[in-house]
Design a protein around this motif. Structure first.
Motif, PDB file in Angstrom:
ATOM      1  N   SER A  42      17.034  42.964 -49.853  1.00 29.52           N
ATOM      2  CA  SER A  42      16.506  42.995 -48.486  1.00 29.52           C
ATOM      3  C   SER A  42      15.254  42.135 -48.378  1.00 29.52           C
ATOM      4  O   SER A  42      14.554  41.895 -49.368  1.00 29.52           O
ATOM      5  CB  SER A  42      16.175  44.432 -48.092  1.00 29.52           C
ATOM      6  OG  SER A  42      15.099  44.930 -48.878  1.00 29.52           O
ATOM      7  N   TYR A  43      14.981  41.676 -47.162  1.00 29.63           N
ATOM      8  CA  TYR A  43      13.775  40.882 -46.920  1.00 29.63           C
ATOM      9  C   TYR A  43      12.517  41.690 -47.203  1.00 29.63           C
ATOM     10  O   TYR A  43      11.504  41.162 -47.655  1.00 29.63           O
ATOM     11  CB  TYR A  43      13.759  40.382 -45.473  1.00 29.63           C
ATOM     12  CG  TYR A  43      14.776  39.305 -45.192  1.00 29.63           C
ATOM     13  CD1 TYR A  43      14.698  38.067 -45.827  1.00 29.63           C
ATOM     14  CD2 TYR A  43      15.817  39.510 -44.283  1.00 29.63           C
ATOM     15  CE1 TYR A  43      15.624  37.062 -45.581  1.00 29.63           C
ATOM     16  CE2 TYR A  43      16.750  38.509 -44.027  1.00 29.63           C
ATOM     17  CZ  TYR A  43      16.655  37.295 -44.673  1.00 29.63           C
ATOM     18  OH  TYR A  43      17.571  36.309 -44.427  1.00 29.63           O
ATOM     19  N   SER A  44      12.595  42.992 -46.941  1.00 32.73           N
ATOM     20  CA  SER A  44      11.429  43.853 -47.189  1.00 32.73           C
ATOM     21  C   SER A  44      11.098  43.923 -48.685  1.00 32.73           C
ATOM     22  O   SER A  44       9.936  43.995 -49.069  1.00 32.73           O
ATOM     23  CB  SER A  44      11.679  45.258 -46.636  1.00 32.73           C
ATOM     24  OG  SER A  44      12.814  45.851 -47.240  1.00 32.73           O
ATOM     25  N   SER A  45      12.141  43.895 -49.529  1.00 35.64           N
ATOM     26  CA  SER A  45      11.928  43.917 -50.983  1.00 35.64           C
ATOM     27  C   SER A  45      11.254  42.633 -51.448  1.00 35.64           C
ATOM     28  O   SER A  45      10.329  42.661 -52.274  1.00 35.64           O
ATOM     29  CB  SER A  45      13.256  44.091 -51.716  1.00 35.64           C
ATOM     30  OG  SER A  45      13.828  45.344 -51.431  1.00 35.64           O
ATOM     31  N   TYR A  47       9.866  46.071 -60.763  1.00 32.67           N
ATOM     32  CA  TYR A  47      10.384  46.296 -59.408  1.00 32.67           C
ATOM     33  C   TYR A  47      11.532  45.328 -59.098  1.00 32.67           C
ATOM     34  O   TYR A  47      12.562  45.715 -58.530  1.00 32.67           O
ATOM     35  CB  TYR A  47       9.252  46.122 -58.401  1.00 32.67           C
ATOM     36  CG  TYR A  47       9.673  46.276 -56.958  1.00 32.67           C
ATOM     37  CD1 TYR A  47       9.934  47.531 -56.417  1.00 32.67           C
ATOM     38  CD2 TYR A  47       9.808  45.162 -56.122  1.00 32.67           C
ATOM     39  CE1 TYR A  47      10.326  47.681 -55.080  1.00 32.67           C
ATOM     40  CE2 TYR A  47      10.189  45.297 -54.800  1.00 32.67           C
ATOM     41  CZ  TYR A  47      10.455  46.560 -54.287  1.00 32.67           C
ATOM     42  OH  TYR A  47      10.834  46.707 -52.976  1.00 32.67           O
ATOM     43  N   LEU A  94       9.440  40.698 -49.590  1.00 32.51           N
ATOM     44  CA  LEU A  94       8.077  40.735 -49.051  1.00 32.51           C
ATOM     45  C   LEU A  94       7.176  41.565 -49.951  1.00 32.51           C
ATOM     46  O   LEU A  94       6.011  41.208 -50.189  1.00 32.51           O
ATOM     47  CB  LEU A  94       8.093  41.325 -47.638  1.00 32.51           C
ATOM     48  CG  LEU A  94       6.728  41.458 -46.951  1.00 32.51           C
ATOM     49  CD1 LEU A  94       6.062  40.095 -46.786  1.00 32.51           C
ATOM     50  CD2 LEU A  94       6.871  42.149 -45.595  1.00 32.51           C
ATOM     51  N   MET A  95       7.709  42.664 -50.476  1.00 30.76           N
ATOM     52  CA  MET A  95       6.962  43.520 -51.388  1.00 30.76           C
ATOM     53  C   MET A  95       6.554  42.754 -52.649  1.00 30.76           C
ATOM     54  O   MET A  95       5.418  42.864 -53.116  1.00 30.76           O
ATOM     55  CB  MET A  95       7.816  44.740 -51.766  1.00 30.76           C
ATOM     56  CG  MET A  95       7.160  45.676 -52.751  1.00 30.76           C
ATOM     57  SD  MET A  95       5.730  46.530 -52.019  1.00 30.76           S
ATOM     58  CE  MET A  95       5.366  47.697 -53.328  1.00 30.76           C
TER      59      MET A  95
END
Length: 332
Positions: free
Chosen positions: A41-44, A237, A46-47
């Motif tokens: 995901s894009y959120s991952s 991660y 970004l993290m």
């Protein structure tokens, strides 16, 4: 003649690193890469990028306080952040992460800090980083039961030698200073170079006195350890979001051993050799998913190194524009 030889060695190492990186990329299976990336995901992502920035911020705080302790000059956190990025970018052109010289050059240009003092700060910073890396590397071996050490004994002998040298320099600074000065007198024949080396040695050991205070030493080592542990967590991660079943301790060993390996190889920025080392160690540990591990390592390196280089290059080129407010009268 010496300058030409240094250039040949530098560019040869860069070429070797790029070749290793190209070979590494060629081993990837395109379909698996597409599938793996499509599941992230894009959120991952970004993290991962935010973690990279947090790590740079922590290193910036360490640099800011080192500069204050050694030179008496107060620099902004924003300036320190840019300096760390600049050092990272310059490291792609110099063996053994020697690109950190960019930080002293920038602080000299903006604050007038003599190079002898700021270079001493860089040396001390490198000592702190190496100490943190070695302490975590030793910890990982102990927690893994020590059985893995035999396969990487050369790397750890190299690391242990560096750690011993650091301990000797800090603990027996006066004695080590005398030894280093004797060596310089014996091996450096060009008077101008010898004088500069002797001056820098004197300033370095004066600056090193800050680590004689236990609270200061523990603070800087603690910051360095925290930064390293965040690096481990970031890689861990990335492994986990790709579905790789690996433990935090295994990732700790993979990262710290790969850092020591890339330092020993002297490839600028660890290009190619870092990726190769991490995947090789991953495979040696018998963890399933070697192909996925290659993708994970590339993603981690993309956000923690290659992408940040672009920002670092901008700082190197436009630091006088970015940090106009930082420019002060030169220190005499």
């Amino acid at each position: 003649m010496l300058k030409n030889s240094a250039k040949v060695i530098k560019y040869s190492l860069i070429f070797v690193g790029l070749v290793i990186f190209f070979i590494f990329v060629k081993t990837l299976k395109i379909e698996e890469v597409k599938l793996a990336i499509s599941n992230i995901s894009y959120s991952s992502l970004l993290m991962v990028f935010l973690l990279s920035l947090v790590i740079i911020f922590i290193k910036a705080v360490r640099w800011k306080h080192l500069v204050k302790k050694i030179t008496g000059i107060t620099i902004s956190t924003n300036f320190a952040f840019g300096s760390v990025l600049a050092g990272l970018a310059a490291g792609t052109l110099t063996p053994g992460r020697g690109g950190e010289i960019a930080k002293p050059l920038i602080i000299k240009a903006t604050h007038g800090v003599p190079l002898s003092k700021s270079i001493s700060a860089v040396f001390i910073e490198k000592m702190l980083e190496l100490s943190a890396t070695l302490l975590l590397a030793i910890t990982s071996v102990i927690l893994l039961g020590g059985t893995i050490l035999g396969d990487y004994i050369g790397i750890y002998i190299f690391g242990a030698s560096i750690l011993l040298f650091i301990i000797l320099i800090v603990k027996y600074s006066l004695f080590m200073k005398k030894i280093i000065l004797i060596i310089f007198h014996k091996v450096i024949f060009v008077t101008s170079i010898k004088d500069k080396a002797i001056k820098l040695t004197g300033v370095f050991f004066e600056s090193l006195a800050i680590l004689k205070k236990k609270k200061v030493a523990f603070l800087f080592v603690g910051i360095s350890l925290f930064s390293d542990i965040l690096e481990v967590f970031k890689l861990y991660y990335v492994f986990r979001i790709l579905g790789i079943n690996v433990s935090f301790i295994q990732v700790l060993f993979i990262l710290e051993a790969s850092i020591l390996f890339s330092l020993a190889m002297m490839i600028p920025g660890g290009i190619g050799v870092t990726e190769f080392a991490q995947v090789s160690i991953f495979s040696a540990l018998g963890i399933a998913g070697v192909q996925l591990s290659k993708i994970a390592v590339l993603i981690d390196r993309l956000f923690s190194y290659y992408l940040l280089i672009i920002f670092g290059i901008l700082v190197l080129i436009f630091h006088d524009v970015f940090y106009k407010k930082e420019i002060r009268g030169k220190v005499t």
